[in-house]
Design an enzyme around this catalytic site. Structure first.
Site, PDB file in Angstrom:
ATOM      1  CE1 TYR A 143     -32.240 -31.285 -13.637  1.00 45.55           C
ATOM      2  CE2 TYR A 143     -33.070 -31.416 -11.395  1.00 45.55           C
ATOM      3  CZ  TYR A 143     -32.270 -30.802 -12.344  1.00 45.55           C
ATOM      4  OH  TYR A 143     -31.504 -29.719 -11.992  1.00 45.55           O
ATOM      5  CG  PHE A 149     -33.063 -25.368 -12.062  1.00 44.45           C
ATOM      6  CD1 PHE A 149     -32.406 -25.733 -13.231  1.00 44.45           C
ATOM      7  CD2 PHE A 149     -33.975 -24.322 -12.123  1.00 44.45           C
ATOM      8  CE1 PHE A 149     -32.631 -25.068 -14.427  1.00 44.45           C
ATOM      9  CE2 PHE A 149     -34.223 -23.645 -13.312  1.00 44.45           C
ATOM     10  CZ  PHE A 149     -33.552 -24.018 -14.470  1.00 44.45           C
ATOM     11  CG  ASP A 196     -39.967 -30.925 -18.594  1.00 46.00           C
ATOM     12  OD1 ASP A 196     -38.778 -30.551 -18.577  1.00 46.00           O
ATOM     13  OD2 ASP A 196     -40.399 -31.764 -19.403  1.00 46.00           O
ATOM     14  CG  HIS A 215     -31.593 -23.547 -19.673  1.00 45.39           C
ATOM     15  ND1 HIS A 215     -30.839 -24.599 -19.190  1.00 45.39           N
ATOM     16  CD2 HIS A 215     -32.833 -23.702 -19.149  1.00 45.39           C
ATOM     17  CE1 HIS A 215     -31.598 -25.364 -18.423  1.00 45.39           C
ATOM     18  NE2 HIS A 215     -32.806 -24.846 -18.374  1.00 45.39           N
TER      19      HIS A 215
END
Length: 227
Positions: free
Chosen positions: A73, A84, A71, A193
């Site tokens: 930031y 990102f 989701d 991740h």
């Protein structure tokens, strides 16, 4: 709220036309109602006009690569509607620092000087989060509310095309979407991740950027200029 809102009023027309047959008739109205409510009562990211930025920046027929995030930031000024990515004026988040570290090691290049990933999106990299909004300072706060039906269908839609596509799945939540990706024409790249908590468990050294371009070139598709 306009109850009978048409899909193209929210989504770019190419995506709307492709998604219309697979989404429930009242679903877009539910999204509209959700957006009207949360942006009225809370601080929500990204800015409302950027909620569908990933789809606007990367038309369906241009998608070569999908980088799947969780989701947006949750901190002020960061979220752009692209997974990102942050504005060029913002300090790099830790996950993006690690993405750039792997990029430089993988391709033996100098890292980009900012975190704005629109340059990737315009080349056909769909920077998609599975949840498209987030309350301020509350990561995951809109998970399970309204977005997953839409983003699951987007993943399936891209995967079902004849065009060879690379799906980059970082972390368990992204990898849970692997079941939606059918078609032997696609390449799925999985790794931990890039967050500092997990990057050293196999994200570093996974070489997603070179593997992506090797696959695209093998299928006569122009590679991505990552820097």
């Amino acid at each position: 709220m306009k109850i009978g809102v048409d899909m193209p009023e929210l989504l770019p027309k190419d995506w709307a036309d492709a998604l219309q047959p697979v989404l429930q008739p009242n679903y877009i109205g539910r999204i509209q109602e959700f957006l009207d409510t949360v942006y009225l009562v809370d601080t929500v990211y990204p800015e409302r006009q950027n909620v569908f930025a990933a789809l606007k920046e990367t038309p369906l027929n241009k998608v070569k690569v999908v980088i799947l995030g969780q989701d947006p930031y949750p901190n002020p000024g960061q979220a752009q509607g692209l997974s990102f990515s942050v504005p060029a004026t913002m300090a790099l988040p830790k996950s993006l620092i690690n993405i750039y570290k792997e990029l430089t090691d993988d391709l033996a290049v100098t890292a980009p000087n900012n975190g704005d990933l629109h340059r990737w999106a315009k080349q056909g990299v769909l920077l998609l989060n599975t949840v498209l909004t987030v309350p301020a300072h509350h990561a995951g706060g809109h998970a399970g509310e309204v977005w997953e039906q839409l983003t699951d269908e987007i993943i399936k839609l891209v995967a079902e095309r004849n065009q060879p596509t690379v799906f980059i799945l970082w972390g368990k939540q992204a990898q849970n979407k692997k079941q939606l990706i059918n078609g032997e024409q696609n390449l799925v790249l999985k790794a931990p991740h890039p967050s500092p908590l997990s990057a050293y468990r196999g994200f570093f050294g996974s070489k997603p950027f070179s593997k992506t371009n090797e696959f695209l070139q093998k299928n006569n598709v122009a590679p991505i200029k990552w820097v």
